[in-house]
Design an enzyme around this catalytic site. Sequence first.
Site, PDB file in Angstrom:
ATOM      1  N   ASN A  29      -3.146  -8.384  -0.967  1.00  0.00           N
ATOM      2  CA  ASN A  29      -4.401  -8.409  -1.722  1.00  0.00           C
ATOM      3  C   ASN A  29      -4.584  -7.179  -2.613  1.00  0.00           C
ATOM      4  OD1 ASN A  29      -4.541  -7.336   1.000  1.00  0.00           O
ATOM      5  ND2 ASN A  29      -6.664  -6.838   0.559  1.00  0.00           N
ATOM      6  N   HIS A  30      -3.766  -6.130  -2.415  1.00  0.00           N
ATOM      7  CA  HIS A  30      -3.871  -4.939  -3.267  1.00  0.00           C
ATOM      8  C   HIS A  30      -2.751  -4.864  -4.316  1.00  0.00           C
ATOM      9  CE1 HIS A  30      -7.139  -3.396  -0.938  1.00  0.00           C
ATOM     10  NE2 HIS A  30      -6.432  -3.342   0.176  1.00  0.00           N
ATOM     11  N   ASN A  67       0.805  -1.226   0.000  1.00  0.00           N
ATOM     12  CA  ASN A  67       0.000   0.000   0.000  1.00  0.00           C
ATOM     13  C   ASN A  67       0.837   1.273   0.000  1.00  0.00           C
ATOM     14  OD1 ASN A  67      -2.588  -1.162  -0.052  1.00  0.00           O
ATOM     15  ND2 ASN A  67      -2.406  -1.689   2.113  1.00  0.00           N
ATOM     16  N   HIS A  81       0.024 -12.842   4.723  1.00  0.00           N
ATOM     17  CA  HIS A  81      -0.797 -11.633   4.603  1.00  0.00           C
ATOM     18  C   HIS A  81      -2.259 -12.043   4.789  1.00  0.00           C
ATOM     19  CE1 HIS A  81      -0.931  -7.467   3.196  1.00  0.00           C
ATOM     20  NE2 HIS A  81      -2.063  -7.780   2.610  1.00  0.00           N
ATOM     21  N   HIS A 114      -2.523  -4.128   9.808  1.00  0.00           N
ATOM     22  CA  HIS A 114      -2.004  -2.789  10.127  1.00  0.00           C
ATOM     23  C   HIS A 114      -1.799  -2.505  11.609  1.00  0.00           C
ATOM     24  CE1 HIS A 114      -3.106  -0.765   6.078  1.00  0.00           C
ATOM     25  NE2 HIS A 114      -3.303  -2.063   5.948  1.00  0.00           N
TER      26      HIS A 114
HETATM   27 FE   LIG Z   1      -3.566  -6.202   2.598  1.00  0.00          FE
END
Ligand SMILES: [Fe+2]
Length: 237
Positions: A46-47, A19, A130, A157
Amino acid sequence: MHALRAQLEADVCIVNGENVADGAGITGKLADKLLAAGADVITLGNHTYRRSGIGDYLARSDVVIRPANSGSWTPGHGLAVVRARNGVEVAVVSLMGQLFIDVPQSPWEIVDELVDEARSRAPVVVVDFHAEATSEKIAMARWLDGRVTAVIGTHTHVQTNDARILPGGTAAVTDAGMTGPHDSVIGVKADLAITRMRTRLPVRFEPADGGVRIEGVVVDCSDDGRATGIELLRVAL
Ligand SMILES: [Fe+2]
């Protein structure tokens, strides 16, 4: 990052960078910047494919890796092997959890083969798992205990207070935390995140900028890959 590496005497530095592009995805340019700043390997999540052009970059890169269970048709690799500064080979595996994340393939179906390959190429093996659920992250760490050096959780996070060495000699933590603005809702301007949750209306998220911290973990291990220590890292900038 170079100064922090020197201070910590880190032989290898692994960054989850999924991110870094304003809170969503990564670009090739930003990946290069992180590598130049002292990262040896960048893992994703996932991003991964949020930014255009990153697929071509991942297909070419040996050290910027996306989760191995991202689907067989997505560009990129799920395993990287680098030489640490002390000369020891280190394999890094990127893998996504399947609870509350839409993954093309169960991590459990491929993890053993992946770890076998990693172990055949390097004595030190680090897995970035993750995943959303604490239970799944703990279960994966237990499953891999004694076979890898460390299982480091990412994605949620929030740094968890459970850094430990498991009975078989694997270091584990459920979540390494977030490097970024902590005066926020996991990196997003708090008022925007709250408005979306309260009203259920679409709100364009923007990254926050206050309370920036570097978070992570420092793992110590012997040259044969057995973990001897793990400590949480939290540095206010
Ligand atoms: Fe993630």
